[in-house]
Design a protein around this motif. Structure first.
Motif, PDB file in Angstrom:
ATOM      1  N   HIS A   1       0.714  -1.434   0.337  1.00 28.56           N
ATOM      2  CA  HIS A   1       0.272  -0.269   0.037  1.00 28.56           C
ATOM      3  C   HIS A   1       0.919   1.306   0.059  1.00 28.56           C
ATOM      4  O   HIS A   1       2.313   0.834   0.438  1.00 28.56           O
ATOM      5  N   ALA A   2       0.571   2.322  -0.265  1.00 28.60           N
ATOM      6  CA  ALA A   2       1.253   3.648  -0.062  1.00 28.60           C
ATOM      7  C   ALA A   2       0.298   4.751  -0.913  1.00 28.60           C
ATOM      8  O   ALA A   2      -0.705   4.336  -1.930  1.00 28.60           O
ATOM      9  N   PRO A   3       0.319   6.046  -0.663  1.00 30.16           N
ATOM     10  CA  PRO A   3      -0.310   6.596  -0.454  1.00 30.16           C
ATOM     11  C   PRO A   3       0.255   7.502  -2.115  1.00 30.16           C
ATOM     12  O   PRO A   3       2.180   7.800  -1.805  1.00 30.16           O
ATOM     13  N   TYR A   4      -0.475   7.847  -2.751  1.00 24.99           N
ATOM     14  CA  TYR A   4      -0.008   9.665  -3.863  1.00 24.99           C
ATOM     15  C   TYR A   4      -1.755   9.845  -4.783  1.00 24.99           C
ATOM     16  O   TYR A   4      -2.507   9.393  -4.895  1.00 24.99           O
ATOM     17  N   ALA A   5      -0.780  10.369  -5.474  1.00 25.62           N
ATOM     18  CA  ALA A   5      -1.846  10.637  -6.991  1.00 25.62           C
ATOM     19  C   ALA A   5      -1.674   9.950  -8.177  1.00 25.62           C
ATOM     20  O   ALA A   5      -1.321   8.706  -8.709  1.00 25.62           O
ATOM     21  N   GLY A   6      -2.234  11.092  -9.458  1.00 20.60           N
ATOM     22  CA  GLY A   6      -2.276  10.052 -10.539  1.00 20.60           C
ATOM     23  C   GLY A   6      -0.994   9.970 -10.883  1.00 20.60           C
ATOM     24  O   GLY A   6      -0.768   8.809 -12.524  1.00 20.60           O
ATOM     25  N   ARG A   7       0.143  10.323 -10.587  1.00 16.88           N
ATOM     26  CA  ARG A   7       1.899  10.073 -10.905  1.00 16.88           C
ATOM     27  C   ARG A   7       2.457   9.075 -10.252  1.00 16.88           C
ATOM     28  O   ARG A   7       2.799   8.161 -11.354  1.00 16.88           O
ATOM     29  N   LEU A   8       1.638   8.140 -10.226  1.00 12.75           N
ATOM     30  CA  LEU A   8       2.284   6.882  -9.279  1.00 12.75           C
ATOM     31  C   LEU A   8       1.692   6.150 -10.622  1.00 12.75           C
ATOM     32  O   LEU A   8       2.631   5.031 -10.857  1.00 12.75           O
ATOM     33  N   ILE A   9       0.613   5.836 -11.501  1.00 17.68           N
ATOM     34  CA  ILE A   9       0.150   5.403 -12.235  1.00 17.68           C
ATOM     35  C   ILE A   9       1.465   5.417 -13.207  1.00 17.68           C
ATOM     36  O   ILE A   9       2.014   4.680 -14.228  1.00 17.68           O
ATOM     37  N   GLU A  10       1.558   6.809 -13.759  1.00 17.36           N
ATOM     38  CA  GLU A  10       2.240   6.786 -14.510  1.00 17.36           C
ATOM     39  C   GLU A  10       4.144   6.748 -14.256  1.00 17.36           C
ATOM     40  O   GLU A  10       4.453   5.863 -15.050  1.00 17.36           O
ATOM     41  N   VAL A  11       4.476   6.901 -13.026  1.00 14.03           N
ATOM     42  CA  VAL A  11       5.559   5.463 -13.147  1.00 14.03           C
ATOM     43  C   VAL A  11       5.349   4.586 -12.744  1.00 14.03           C
ATOM     44  O   VAL A  11       6.317   4.155 -13.258  1.00 14.03           O
ATOM     45  N   LEU A  12       4.871   3.714 -12.400  1.00 11.43           N
ATOM     46  CA  LEU A  12       4.379   2.236 -13.420  1.00 11.43           C
ATOM     47  C   LEU A  12       4.284   1.835 -14.410  1.00 11.43           C
ATOM     48  O   LEU A  12       4.934   0.949 -15.004  1.00 11.43           O
ATOM     49  N   GLU A  13       3.773   2.292 -15.241  1.00 13.05           N
ATOM     50  CA  GLU A  13       4.208   2.493 -16.464  1.00 13.05           C
ATOM     51  C   GLU A  13       5.414   2.777 -17.106  1.00 13.05           C
ATOM     52  O   GLU A  13       5.953   2.087 -18.002  1.00 13.05           O
ATOM     53  N   GLN A  14       6.331   3.496 -16.610  1.00 12.32           N
ATOM     54  CA  GLN A  14       7.752   3.946 -16.633  1.00 12.32           C
ATOM     55  C   GLN A  14       8.207   3.074 -16.227  1.00 12.32           C
ATOM     56  O   GLN A  14       9.688   2.862 -17.141  1.00 12.32           O
ATOM     57  N   ARG A  15       8.713   2.647 -15.111  1.00 17.00           N
ATOM     58  CA  ARG A  15       9.809   1.764 -14.023  1.00 17.00           C
ATOM     59  C   ARG A  15       9.067   0.062 -13.804  1.00 17.00           C
ATOM     60  O   ARG A  15      10.347  -0.679 -14.257  1.00 17.00           O
ATOM     61  N   ALA A  16       7.692   0.114 -13.601  1.00 11.90           N
ATOM     62  CA  ALA A  16       7.756  -1.289 -13.331  1.00 11.90           C
ATOM     63  C   ALA A  16       5.901  -1.898 -14.297  1.00 11.90           C
ATOM     64  O   ALA A  16       4.349  -1.627 -13.941  1.00 11.90           O
ATOM     65  N   PRO A  17       6.451  -1.457 -15.305  1.00 17.74           N
ATOM     66  CA  PRO A  17       5.138  -1.726 -16.485  1.00 17.74           C
ATOM     67  C   PRO A  17       4.291  -2.653 -16.170  1.00 17.74           C
ATOM     68  O   PRO A  17       2.984  -3.864 -16.488  1.00 17.74           O
ATOM     69  N   GLN A  18       5.092  -4.425 -15.008  1.00 16.09           N
ATOM     70  CA  GLN A  18       4.058  -5.750 -14.913  1.00 16.09           C
ATOM     71  C   GLN A  18       3.433  -4.799 -13.679  1.00 16.09           C
ATOM     72  O   GLN A  18       3.000  -6.144 -13.958  1.00 16.09           O
ATOM     73  N   LEU A  19       3.508  -4.385 -13.146  1.00 18.67           N
ATOM     74  CA  LEU A  19       2.323  -3.783 -12.065  1.00 18.67           C
ATOM     75  C   LEU A  19       1.471  -2.866 -12.496  1.00 18.67           C
ATOM     76  O   LEU A  19       0.455  -2.487 -12.375  1.00 18.67           O
ATOM     77  N   ALA A  20       1.228  -2.427 -13.912  1.00 19.60           N
ATOM     78  CA  ALA A  20       0.688  -1.067 -14.524  1.00 19.60           C
ATOM     79  C   ALA A  20      -0.890  -1.611 -14.784  1.00 19.60           C
ATOM     80  O   ALA A  20      -1.835  -0.690 -14.269  1.00 19.60           O
ATOM     81  N   ASP A  21      -0.558  -2.756 -14.605  1.00 17.96           N
ATOM     82  CA  ASP A  21      -2.476  -3.215 -14.739  1.00 17.96           C
ATOM     83  C   ASP A  21      -2.879  -4.091 -13.432  1.00 17.96           C
ATOM     84  O   ASP A  21      -3.823  -4.889 -12.980  1.00 17.96           O
TER      85      ASP A  21
END
Length: 442
Positions: free
Chosen positions: A270-290
């Motif tokens: 779990h972690a708090p954040y805004a929509g930026r975190l989704i963009e970070v997942l897309e860029q750095r951890a695409p396996q977690l982006a869904d």
């Protein structure tokens, strides 16, 4: 923002704790009007490449169409207010500036340094709790929300057959169950900052707003000191003290990037954040982006929920080119605003409600791919049961008192007293009340 939300610098909102309102009146003489150069100076505080590009493309088109040059200067978001003030002191103020703290707008408006843009603001329908008028006038064209909510690993929830928590106790239990050591790598239940910094003010207090805690009433009485709010806050500290035991070490030093790294690396469930975190997942951890889920901060009883407030906007200075600057903003809001939002498509959450139905905005690939997340984000605005609050937006109108509380890190220190010093929760609250009173009176 396209860097870490609210800027990457240690103190995003350098206000006024040392008496900035007085300093402003002494140090901000009314600027001498410069010659009509047909040039608009725009201070941008979104330094990511795509955001700068979007503004420069708009500037080039405006010059081509209108014959007015728009010069884009870019600084980190944490430096925007300082640069704005320095330009005023130097006698060459910016025609348009980015400001990211309501107290900064209030200070400059009260000092006569800003031009009202009420007619422009009133052209649109806005989301809740995003307009901050000063004496009945609007000075701020808000371009995004920076709301903060909770992310969780939906795939881990499915594997462990967990339900999305609606209470503190359920969130704590889920965090405990998802903490594990597997193959030598450790996963923690939650990652949340507890240091004396902006990240803690933004990420760690949403539970209080869900619980109905307030800081001021309509008469600016310190309602945080009431018996009911003391009791609610002590219960929050009991919960947070247990939740902290599921967190990685070093949360006293954690900033915005620490939290995105913990979640995207699979270190935290779990972690708090805004929509930026989704963009970070897309860029750095695409396996977690869904594999992520989103939810508001719960309360203790499962009856209410909240997200922590955040916001960014543009102001027009009191300059010789102010009228032209307002025309530029109006033109930009129709012709290029969506392009600018697309420079951080999931982080720049629109405050203008018409944007959500605009096919041009929805056409961005990431907005299409993460349509469910966008629906959830919009739901935070549409759902009357979701509270949107933050320290700096507390009170009936914009005011320096909540800004001083924010800047003094009253609540991060309260968390540190609980988590690091293991003080009784009631004692932590009593110390926070006392400091808050001192800060307000200073």
């Amino acid at each position: 923002m396209t860097n870490e939300p609210k800027g990457g610098s240690p103190t995003r909102r350098s206000v006024i704790v040392a008496g900035a309102a007085t300093a402003a009146s002494a140090a901000f003489p009314m600027p001498a009007l410069r010659a009509q150069t047909r040039e608009i100076r725009f201070l941008n505080a979104e330094p990511a490449v795509d955001s700068v590009r979007a503004l420069r493309v708009a500037a080039a088109q405006y010059e081509k169409e209108k014959g007015v040059r728009v010069v884009i200067d870019t600084v980190p978001s944490g430096d925007a207010y300082t640069r704005t003030v320095a330009a005023i002191r130097g006698g060459r103020p910016y025609d348009i500036s980015t400001l990211i703290f309501v107290a900064h707008v209030l200070t400059l408006a009260n000092e006569g340094q800003l031009t009202p843009i009420t007619d422009l603001v009133n052209k649109h329908k806005w989301g809740k709790r995003i307009l901050f008028p000063v004496n009945g006038q609007h000075y701020w064209y808000m371009y995004d929300y920076n709301l903060c909510w909770l992310f969780y690993r939906k795939d881990l929830y499915d594997q462990a057959k967990l339900e999305r928590p609606k209470t503190w106790a359920q969130l704590l239990e889920n965090s405990r169950r998802l903490a594990s050591t597997d193959g030598g790598s450790q996963r923690f239940g939650m990652a949340t900052p507890i240091g004396s910094n902006d990240a803690t003010n933004w990420m760690s207090l949403g539970y209080l707003w869900a619980e109905g805690v307030s800081l001021f009433d309509k008469d600016w009485t310190n309602t945080f000191a009431s018996d009911e709010n003391r009791r609610r806050t002590a219960a929050y500290l009991d919960f947070f003290g247990d939740l902290a035991k599921t967190m990685p070490p070093g949360m006293t030093q954690a900033t915005f990037g620490t939290i995105t790294a913990a979640f995207s690396a699979g270190q935290a469930a779990h972690a708090p954040y805004a929509g930026r975190l989704i963009e970070v997942l897309e860029q750095r951890a695409p396996q977690l982006a869904d594999k992520y889920g989103m939810m508001p901060y719960p309360d203790s009883a499962g009856k209410a929920a909240a997200v922590n407030h955040g916001y960014d906007g543009w102001v027009v200075g009191k300059t010789a080119m102010a009228e032209e600057a307002v025309r530029f903003l109006e033109w930009f809001s129709d012709a290029h605003y969506i392009n600018f939002l697309h420079s951080a498509p999931l982080h720049f959450q629109p405050p203008r409600l018409d944007i959500y139905d605009d096919a041009r905005w929805r056409a961005h690939p990431l907005i299409e791919k993460h349509a469910e997340a966008v629906k959830t984000m919009q739901g935070f605005l549409d759902d009357p049961a979701i509270t949107i609050r933050s320290i700096d937006t507390e009170g009936p109108v914009p005011d320096l008192r909540p800004a001083k509380v924010f800047e003094s890190f009253v609540f991060p220190e309260m968390l540190q007293n609980k988590v690091l010093k293991n003080m009784p929760s009631e004692a932590c609250v009593a110390e926070a009340v006392a400091k808050m009173n001192r800060v307000i009176a200073a």
